[in-house]
Scaffold this motif. Sequence first.
Motif, PDB file in Angstrom:
ATOM      1  N   CYS A  73      -1.905  65.540   3.317  1.00  0.00           N
ATOM      2  CA  CYS A  73      -2.908  65.788   2.584  1.00  0.00           C
ATOM      3  C   CYS A  73      -2.542  66.893   1.340  1.00  0.00           C
ATOM      4  O   CYS A  73      -1.628  67.310   1.197  1.00  0.00           O
ATOM      5  CB  CYS A  73      -4.065  66.715   2.903  1.00  0.00           C
ATOM      6  SG  CYS A  73      -5.141  67.450   1.788  1.00  0.00           S
TER       7      CYS A  73
ATOM      8  N   CYS B  72      -3.723  70.725   0.442  1.00  0.00           N
ATOM      9  CA  CYS B  72      -3.738  71.796   0.999  1.00  0.00           C
ATOM     10  C   CYS B  72      -2.948  71.339   2.151  1.00  0.00           C
ATOM     11  O   CYS B  72      -2.071  72.237   2.858  1.00  0.00           O
ATOM     12  CB  CYS B  72      -4.529  72.120   1.733  1.00  0.00           C
ATOM     13  SG  CYS B  72      -5.016  70.696   3.635  1.00  0.00           S
TER      14      CYS B  72
ATOM     15  N   CYS C  36      -7.375  65.547   3.005  1.00  0.00           N
ATOM     16  CA  CYS C  36      -7.890  65.750   4.478  1.00  0.00           C
ATOM     17  C   CYS C  36      -9.654  66.029   4.281  1.00  0.00           C
ATOM     18  O   CYS C  36      -9.985  65.706   3.382  1.00  0.00           O
ATOM     19  CB  CYS C  36      -7.097  67.281   5.227  1.00  0.00           C
ATOM     20  SG  CYS C  36      -8.293  68.415   4.426  1.00  0.00           S
TER      21      CYS C  36
ATOM     22  N   CYS D  75     -10.300  68.791   2.305  1.00  0.00           N
ATOM     23  CA  CYS D  75     -10.706  68.369   0.381  1.00  0.00           C
ATOM     24  C   CYS D  75     -11.504  68.165   0.387  1.00  0.00           C
ATOM     25  O   CYS D  75     -12.026  68.061  -0.885  1.00  0.00           O
ATOM     26  CB  CYS D  75      -8.720  68.307   0.536  1.00  0.00           C
ATOM     27  SG  CYS D  75      -8.006  70.236   0.573  1.00  0.00           S
TER      28      CYS D  75
HETATM   29 ZN   LIG Z   1      -6.323  69.541   2.865  1.00  0.00          ZN
END
Ligand SMILES: [Zn+2]
Length: 290
Positions: free
Chosen positions: A47, A50, A61, A64
């Motif tokens: 991601c 993150c 992801c 997020c």
């Molecule tokens: Zn993420």
Amino acid sequence: MTGLALISAVRSNDGAFVSQRTRLARLTAWAMNCLGDVSWAVWPTLCAACDATIDPGTILCSACQTSIADVAVVGRCERCTSPLPDEAGPCGRCQGGGIRPLGRVACLGHHRDALRDLVHGLKYRHRWAIADHVASRLVLRRDVVALLDRADVIVPVAMHPWRQVVRGFNQAELLSRSLVRARSLVAGITSARPTPLPVVRALRRVKWTASQTSQHSHAARVRNVRDAFELIDDQAVTGRSVLLVDDVMTSGSTLRACARALRRARPTEINAIVLAAADPRHHRDAVRSR
Ligand SMILES: [Zn+2]
Ligand SMILES: [Zn+2]
């Protein structure tokens, strides 16, 4: 060697060892970070915000994606980006005055959570695909499309030449070009003006400034960017509707300094789009204008 000297020598050696170990850990972390960024550019399975593992074909992801969708749906004042309980209601922060001499400012959301991580990834981790991704989200916003439609030229906020050499790119310019691409992709659906907007480097940063986020008062932020920009392309601006683009707006001082430099060439108006705006609740003087 006396007992006291022996103790201090042991302490000193121990301190040096700890310091070396810390340096080694930092170096290892930095190398792993670089390796991660190189692999992300080739095969992005982490991601972008993150670093969680994701399926190929996306850059965020699901957590997020939700976080960014949440910040993007908030109604905002079209002049200063402050969140509004009722999109049609008056803005309690700027009272309609906005951030003069700018007309309107639009953003994707507040500079926090996943959006802050995306800004960081774009600026410091060379994750350039983020620019296209956030631009594709920006052009789904009605206020962003309205500003793109009325603009004649996009001017990215300039970066100091030395900083640009060190970083290798200007994220505001990257974002500007991604916005033009994203707008052309959705032009048939949301916009009546499919002509590509020119992106012009009309400003030059003539003063090396510290980051605005590191300045702790409105006065310090204003001082930090005072006379920091110089207009170098009058013709691109005169008699035109200018759209400034930047990654983050902290208090608006940088955009205001750019607008003052642009105003010397008498544009018809100056508006701005930023990726993220600092939450004005954490900057009591964020929209102080005039
Ligand atoms: Zn993420
Ligand atoms: Zn406002």
